[in-house]
Motif scaffolding. Structure first.
Motif, PDB file in Angstrom:
ATOM      1  N   ALA A 151       9.850  -4.018  21.883  1.00 21.32           N
ATOM      2  CA  ALA A 151       9.771  -5.171  20.997  1.00 21.32           C
ATOM      3  C   ALA A 151      11.005  -5.243  20.116  1.00 21.32           C
ATOM      4  N   GLY A 152      11.200  -6.422  19.515  1.00 18.40           N
ATOM      5  CA  GLY A 152      12.294  -6.589  18.577  1.00 18.40           C
ATOM      6  C   GLY A 152      11.981  -5.969  17.239  1.00 18.40           C
ATOM      7  N   SER A 153      10.698  -6.051  16.832  1.00 15.92           N
ATOM      8  CA  SER A 153      10.278  -5.465  15.565  1.00 15.92           C
ATOM      9  C   SER A 153       8.806  -5.139  15.644  1.00 15.92           C
ATOM     10  N   ALA A 154       8.378  -4.216  14.762  1.00  9.72           N
ATOM     11  CA  ALA A 154       6.975  -3.805  14.746  1.00  9.72           C
ATOM     12  C   ALA A 154       6.553  -3.528  13.320  1.00  9.72           C
ATOM     13  N   ASP A 155       5.323  -3.933  12.998  1.00 10.67           N
ATOM     14  CA  ASP A 155       4.714  -3.686  11.690  1.00 10.67           C
ATOM     15  C   ASP A 155       3.375  -3.019  11.961  1.00 10.67           C
ATOM     16  N   ILE A 156       3.274  -1.710  11.656  1.00 18.75           N
ATOM     17  CA  ILE A 156       2.093  -0.938  12.032  1.00 18.75           C
ATOM     18  C   ILE A 156       1.414  -0.428  10.767  1.00 18.75           C
ATOM     19  N   GLY A 203      -1.601  -3.356  14.148  1.00 24.01           N
ATOM     20  CA  GLY A 203      -0.171  -3.563  14.186  1.00 24.01           C
ATOM     21  C   GLY A 203       0.205  -4.905  14.751  1.00 24.01           C
ATOM     22  N   LYS A 204       1.450  -5.305  14.445  1.00 20.15           N
ATOM     23  CA  LYS A 204       1.987  -6.549  14.954  1.00 20.15           C
ATOM     24  C   LYS A 204       3.353  -6.269  15.553  1.00 20.15           C
ATOM     25  N   LEU A 205       3.632  -6.859  16.682  1.00 19.59           N
ATOM     26  CA  LEU A 205       4.926  -6.723  17.337  1.00 19.59           C
ATOM     27  C   LEU A 205       5.448  -8.112  17.664  1.00 19.59           C
ATOM     28  N   GLU A 206       6.744  -8.296  17.508  1.00 21.82           N
ATOM     29  CA  GLU A 206       7.378  -9.583  17.772  1.00 21.82           C
ATOM     30  C   GLU A 206       8.357  -9.448  18.937  1.00 21.82           C
ATOM     31  N   GLN A 207       8.479 -10.529  19.696  1.00 20.96           N
ATOM     32  CA  GLN A 207       9.402 -10.574  20.838  1.00 20.96           C
ATOM     33  C   GLN A 207       9.184  -9.375  21.755  1.00 20.96           C
ATOM     34  N   VAL A 208       7.970  -9.317  22.296  1.00 18.64           N
ATOM     35  CA  VAL A 208       7.542  -8.174  23.096  1.00 18.64           C
ATOM     36  C   VAL A 208       8.034  -8.327  24.534  1.00 18.64           C
ATOM     37  N   ASP A 232       5.575 -13.573  22.901  1.00 15.32           N
ATOM     38  CA  ASP A 232       6.254 -13.871  21.640  1.00 15.32           C
ATOM     39  C   ASP A 232       5.670 -13.047  20.498  1.00 15.32           C
ATOM     40  N   HIS A 233       4.381 -12.800  20.570  1.00 12.39           N
ATOM     41  CA  HIS A 233       3.711 -12.111  19.474  1.00 12.39           C
ATOM     42  C   HIS A 233       2.558 -11.298  20.045  1.00 12.39           C
ATOM     43  N   ALA A 234       2.437 -10.035  19.643  1.00 11.59           N
ATOM     44  CA  ALA A 234       1.330  -9.178  20.058  1.00 11.59           C
ATOM     45  C   ALA A 234       0.725  -8.519  18.834  1.00 11.59           C
ATOM     46  N   GLN A 235      -0.573  -8.437  18.812  1.00 14.24           N
ATOM     47  CA  GLN A 235      -1.283  -7.842  17.688  1.00 14.24           C
ATOM     48  C   GLN A 235      -2.423  -6.988  18.218  1.00 14.24           C
ATOM     49  N   PHE A 236      -2.529  -5.757  17.718  1.00 15.91           N
ATOM     50  CA  PHE A 236      -3.638  -4.915  18.125  1.00 15.91           C
ATOM     51  C   PHE A 236      -4.448  -4.507  16.910  1.00 15.91           C
ATOM     52  N   GLU A 237      -5.737  -4.433  17.110  1.00 17.91           N
ATOM     53  CA  GLU A 237      -6.688  -4.053  16.072  1.00 17.91           C
ATOM     54  C   GLU A 237      -7.469  -2.855  16.585  1.00 17.91           C
ATOM     55  N   GLY A 238      -7.006  -1.665  16.240  1.00 14.22           N
ATOM     56  CA  GLY A 238      -7.594  -0.470  16.808  1.00 14.22           C
ATOM     57  C   GLY A 238      -7.148  -0.313  18.253  1.00 14.22           C
ATOM     58  N   GLN A 273      -9.093  -0.875  20.855  1.00 11.48           N
ATOM     59  CA  GLN A 273      -9.959  -1.619  21.763  1.00 11.48           C
ATOM     60  C   GLN A 273      -9.645  -3.107  21.843  1.00 11.48           C
ATOM     61  N   LEU A 274      -9.053  -3.684  20.793  1.00 14.35           N
ATOM     62  CA  LEU A 274      -8.867  -5.131  20.748  1.00 14.35           C
ATOM     63  C   LEU A 274      -7.399  -5.465  20.548  1.00 14.35           C
ATOM     64  N   SER A 275      -6.894  -6.408  21.350  1.00 13.02           N
ATOM     65  CA  SER A 275      -5.512  -6.860  21.205  1.00 13.02           C
ATOM     66  C   SER A 275      -5.433  -8.347  21.511  1.00 13.02           C
ATOM     67  N   ARG A 276      -4.447  -9.005  20.873  1.00 12.33           N
ATOM     68  CA  ARG A 276      -4.260 -10.447  21.038  1.00 12.33           C
ATOM     69  C   ARG A 276      -2.784 -10.717  21.320  1.00 12.33           C
ATOM     70  N   TYR A 277      -2.513 -11.794  22.080  1.00  9.11           N
ATOM     71  CA  TYR A 277      -1.151 -12.099  22.499  1.00  9.11           C
ATOM     72  C   TYR A 277      -0.936 -13.609  22.465  1.00  9.11           C
ATOM     73  N   GLU A 278       0.302 -13.974  22.179  1.00  6.74           N
ATOM     74  CA  GLU A 278       0.684 -15.378  22.154  1.00  6.74           C
ATOM     75  C   GLU A 278       1.836 -15.592  23.137  1.00  6.74           C
ATOM     76  N   ASP A 279       1.743 -16.649  23.911  1.00  5.84           N
ATOM     77  CA  ASP A 279       2.778 -17.031  24.877  1.00  5.84           C
ATOM     78  C   ASP A 279       3.129 -15.855  25.781  1.00  5.84           C
ATOM     79  N   VAL A 280       2.172 -15.481  26.637  1.00  6.93           N
ATOM     80  CA  VAL A 280       2.284 -14.298  27.486  1.00  6.93           C
ATOM     81  C   VAL A 280       2.759 -14.700  28.877  1.00  6.93           C
ATOM     82  N   THR A 281       3.625 -13.875  29.492  1.00  9.69           N
ATOM     83  CA  THR A 281       4.016 -14.050  30.889  1.00  9.69           C
ATOM     84  C   THR A 281       3.761 -12.754  31.647  1.00  9.69           C
TER      85      THR A 281
END
Length: 842
Positions: free
Chosen positions: A212-217, A224-229, A243-249, A251-259
């Motif tokens: 990733a380009g940056s990470a906030d954990i 945590g949040k990761l940008e430009q993954v 473009d954006h990835a977020q994990f919560e523990g 078990q759970l993760s969310r993604y935006e604009d995934v390829t």
């Protein structure tokens, strides 16, 4: 029991949740400090280590835990509060400056050490960098909140950045439990337990693996949040972006604009994109919105919303569509829907559009219990527009299979098929094997297996499935059949005892029917040495009938008693030999087999299930030349046979086997099938067989039957095969039977150009000057997809070579994702000897 499901986002979900480690060379600093938060909580206390040893980051994550909480290992010590984090800092000395950070190699790029991907479906992609070749085993981590944080860095910009924030620069590595992060710059906030990383950030844990380009954990909140993954998954040969990835523990993760794609970095022949995605490992479910699949830059599949499984737990949903074109149906398009009813129940429902005939609905239901399982399949065409006027327009077929283990050695089985009319298979079948089927069997059986015997009872009925089958040639139903077989080896005096007892009631309309009891015991005494064997054997066959509506030459209570005796003997001579560099063992194996079966008049016995077996090398040593109990062939004969083999001395591999044999008769054979004449020849056909491995890749098999009386070939077959790998297959065969058929058969899969392959099979009748089955097409295989197109033509009825069926088939396989169209690979496996499909990654 889980079916093959080709849901479009399954590979994406699995990709984004698969563990995957990276390796990195550890730094070798001269100076080393241990830093802990100061007692005031506003800074750091650092002390230089006195030990000569230094810490180096492990090449792989610890071989312990995280994904499955139920299996997680407990911490070594029970603690009620979260321990103060300790930070280990590595600072290079002035003599040995900080090493320049190595650029991470591209997933499929150049690297000093290369290895082939273990999955054969990626063989056209070239080697993978060793660094990214394999993922480590799944980890289980201790409780993250109970684990300390470790920080390794080339150097720190000052000892403390106020308010409990420390800045680490250079080759920075942070690790806690199963979480691991590396970056060019890391800020660690002790008060909020937060890590901010920038510059070539690499993060992975037991569930995620990202660049990733940056990470906030947030260590305390385990999020945590990761940008430009940019993720890389070597185990699946996959890559993608978000473009954006977020994990919560974990078990759970969310993604935006995934390829997601499995193509090489310089190619995006196919790509899947979703505007948003959520993956829940706890439930094994994923959700995606605005999903688009593009092929060669052209979007061709879109769905606004979909759910899918991300592990082995099944999920209801649409499967890959199928498409074919044939002269009997027109364009045939179907979209299967998979219904996950329960953990041990599922169904597949397939609506199909047949442009020439109408709408068809097919379905398959399956279930699985500890003691039983079954499948129910059917398809129905409610209104066939091409049905004959005197035929019901509602047409279809069905099949049920059921297996039950009633007790440890007691098994119950059902296998029954059905068609709506006698023309259904000929009109809807997709191969000569199907369209030439004349009868469908329906069997139910109950079997018990003892230590030395088997007891079986069954009922069987046949449905006529061809308009060309005459009533007199229909098979008899069995209501019921009781069979008792067994063997007692090495009894007193070294005797082997075998027996077969059977009771059957045969039933068929408008002809003779009734019951048959058959008892067939025998005793043998083998004498075996390393270089010889002698096996004398004696037995008797008793058969009794109770008939209804017998013919004029048949008896209601016909019976037959035929004793028999045989003597089988042989020698095995061996010698060592060499052929160039090949060290071999050559054997010479002469064999004599004498058989006597008493002659018994059997003309008053009907034919229920008996035919004469094809004559071959194995038949030289059989007790009965008929299959079934309605005839026991009379015999007074001796077989002389000779076999020679060449075996590789190092491993015993058979390089060549040649056999020759003939039966010499001492009396005429008077027991024959109805409408057949007595056999008065003094010798059988001469049988020859050959099997040879000509080279490591080239082999041949041949059989030949020569009639010495007519001085003509009775039957022959030869096959030549070249097989070096699944890309280089060539088969050539010839089959001949006097007064029956003469056919040549060719099949191959062979490279034509880079990534292009020709696939073909041609079965040609030399007597009819007509093709029996033609299968020809092209295949293009790139690193990440396969395209196949095939034209097929086959004879629908082998009694009428002018009645042929045509079809055009298409298939596209998106490796690591799904396949669309017809299953041409299955046709290739059936028609091209030696071909097997590469493993599917899903």
């Amino acid at each position: 029991m889980s079916p093959r499901r080709s849901l479009l986002c399954l590979a994406v979900a699995s990709a984004l949740t698969s563990p995957n480690a990276y390796t990195q060379e550890p730094t070798k600093p001269e100076l080393q400090f241990n830093c802990t938060p100061s007692k005031t909580g506003t800074g750091w206390d650092c002390a230089r280590q006195t030990s000569s040893s230094h810490h180096s980051r492990p090449a792989q994550p610890p071989q312990v835990p995280a994904a499955v909480p139920a299996q997680a290992a407990p911490p070594q010590e029970q603690q009620t509060t979260v321990p103060e984090p300790s930070v280990e800092v590595q600072i290079p000395s002035a003599v040995n400056p900080a090493p320049v950070r190595e650029a991470q190699p591209a997933l499929f790029g150049e690297d000093a050490l290369l290895t082939e991907h273990p999955d054969p479906q990626w063989r056209t992609c070239g080697p993978l960098p060793t660094r990214y070749a394999l993922s480590p085993p799944d980890m289980q981590s201790p409780d993250r909140e109970q684990s300390p944080l470790e920080l390794n860095a080339d150097f720190a910009e000052g000892e403390v950045i106020g308010e409990g924030i420390a800045l680490f620069l250079g080759d920075v590595h942070a690790r806690r439990a199963d979480q691991e992060l590396s970056a060019a710059e890391v800020r660690y906030d002790r008060n909020s337990q937060r890590i901010l990383a920038e510059g070539d950030v690499y993060y992975h844990d037991s569930a995620l693996n990202f660049i990733a380009g940056s990470a906030d954990i947030d260590l305390q909140g385990d999020s945590g949040k990761l940008e430009q993954v940019d993720y890389r998954l070597p185990q699946r040969h996959a890559r993608g972006t978000a473009d954006h990835a977020q994990f919560e523990g974990s078990q759970l993760s969310r993604y935006e604009d995934v390829t997601y794609t499995t193509c090489l970095p310089d190619s995006e022949a196919w790509k899947l994109r979703a505007s948003s995605m959520k993956l829940d490992r706890e439930s094994g479910r994923g959700e995606a919105r605005n999903v688009v699949l593009s092929f060669l830059g052209v979007p061709f599949i879109y769905t606004p919303y979909m759910t899918f499984p991300i592990d082995d737990r099944r999920k209801s949903g649409l499967l890959a569509p199928s498409l074919r074109s044939g002269d009997a149906t027109g364009l045939d398009f179907g979209i299967p829907y998979y219904w996950n009813i329960a953990p041990n129940y599922d169904a597949t429902i397939t609506p199909r559009i047949l442009t020439d005939r109408g709408l068809m609905l097919g379905g398959e239901f399956r279930f699985l219990h500890p003691s039983d399982s079954g499948e129910l399949y059917g398809e129905i065409l409610p209104d066939d527009r091409l049905a004959d006027r005197d035929q019901n327009s509602t047409r279809g077929q069905g099949r049920v299979r059921y297996r039950n283990t009633l007790a440890p050695r007691l098994f119950f089985n059902v296998d029954a098929s059905y068609v709506s009319d006698v023309n259904y298979l000929q009109e809807f079948g997709n191969s000569l094997d199907v369209t030439s089927t004349e009868q469908l069997s329906r069997i139910a059986s109950l079997s018990y297996y003892g230590d030395f015997y088997r007891l079986q009872g069954r009922v069987e009925y046949f449905q006529t499935a061809s308009a060309n089958l005459e009533e007199i040639n229909r098979a008899y139903g069995r209501y019921p059949q009781l069979l008792f077989t067994g063997r007692l080896p090495r009894q007193a005096f070294g005797l082997d005892v075998d027996w077969r007892a059977e009771y059957v009631y045969f039933d068929k309309d408008n002809t003779v029917h009734g019951s048959r009891f058959d008892f067939y015991p025998s005793i043998s005494r083998p004498f075996v040495t390393p270089g010889s064997f002698v096996v004398p054997k004696v037995g008797v066959r008793y058969t009794k009938y109770a008939l209804t509506d017998p013919g004029p030459t048949q008896s209601k209570d016909a019976s037959r008693t035929t004793p028999f005796a045989s003597l089988d003997s042989g020698l095995i001579f061996e010698r060592e030999s060499s052929y160039g560099r090949l060290a071999a063992v050559n054997t010479l194996e002469p064999r004599l087999y004498y058989l006597y079966v008493a002659r018994e008049d059997q003309n008053d016995i009907p034919i229920f299930d008996t035919t004469e077996l094809d004559f071959n090398f194995f038949q030289l040593f059989r007790e009965n030349r008929f299959t079934g109990a309605d005839r026991m062939g009379d015999a007074n004969q001796i077989t002389a046979a000779l076999t020679t083999r060449f075996l590789r001395r190092s491993n015993g591999q058979e390089l060549l086997r040649a056999s020759l044999g003939e039966i010499f008769y001492f009396q005429d054979r008077e027991v024959v099938l109805p409408s057949s004449a007595d056999r008065d020849d003094s010798a059988s056909d001469i049988v020859a067989e050959l099997a040879a491995e000509l080279t490591d890749n080239l082999s041949t098999r041949a059989t030949w039957l020569w009639d010495p009386d007519d001085e003509k070939t009775e039957r022959s077959a030869i096959r030549l095969q070249y097989l070096s790998d699944r890309d280089h297959i060539f088969n050539l065969a010839y089959r001949y039977r006097r007064a029956s058929y003469e056919q040549a058969d060719f099949s191959a899969r062979w490279p034509l150009a880079r990534r292009w392959y020709g696939i073909a099979r041609w079965d040609y009748s030399l007597r009819e000057n007509s093709s029996v089955d033609i299968f020809a097409g092209l295949e293009y295989e790139s690193c990440c997809y396969i395209f196949r197109t095939v034209y097929r033509q086959f004879v629908r009825d082998d009694d009428n070579f002018d009645d042929k069926r045509d079809a055009l088939l298409f298939q596209v396989i998106f490796k690591g994702l799904t396949d669309l169209g017809n299953d041409i690979g299955r046709v290739m496996e059936r028609d091209i000897l030696g071909y097997t499909e590469a493993n599917d990654s899903l």
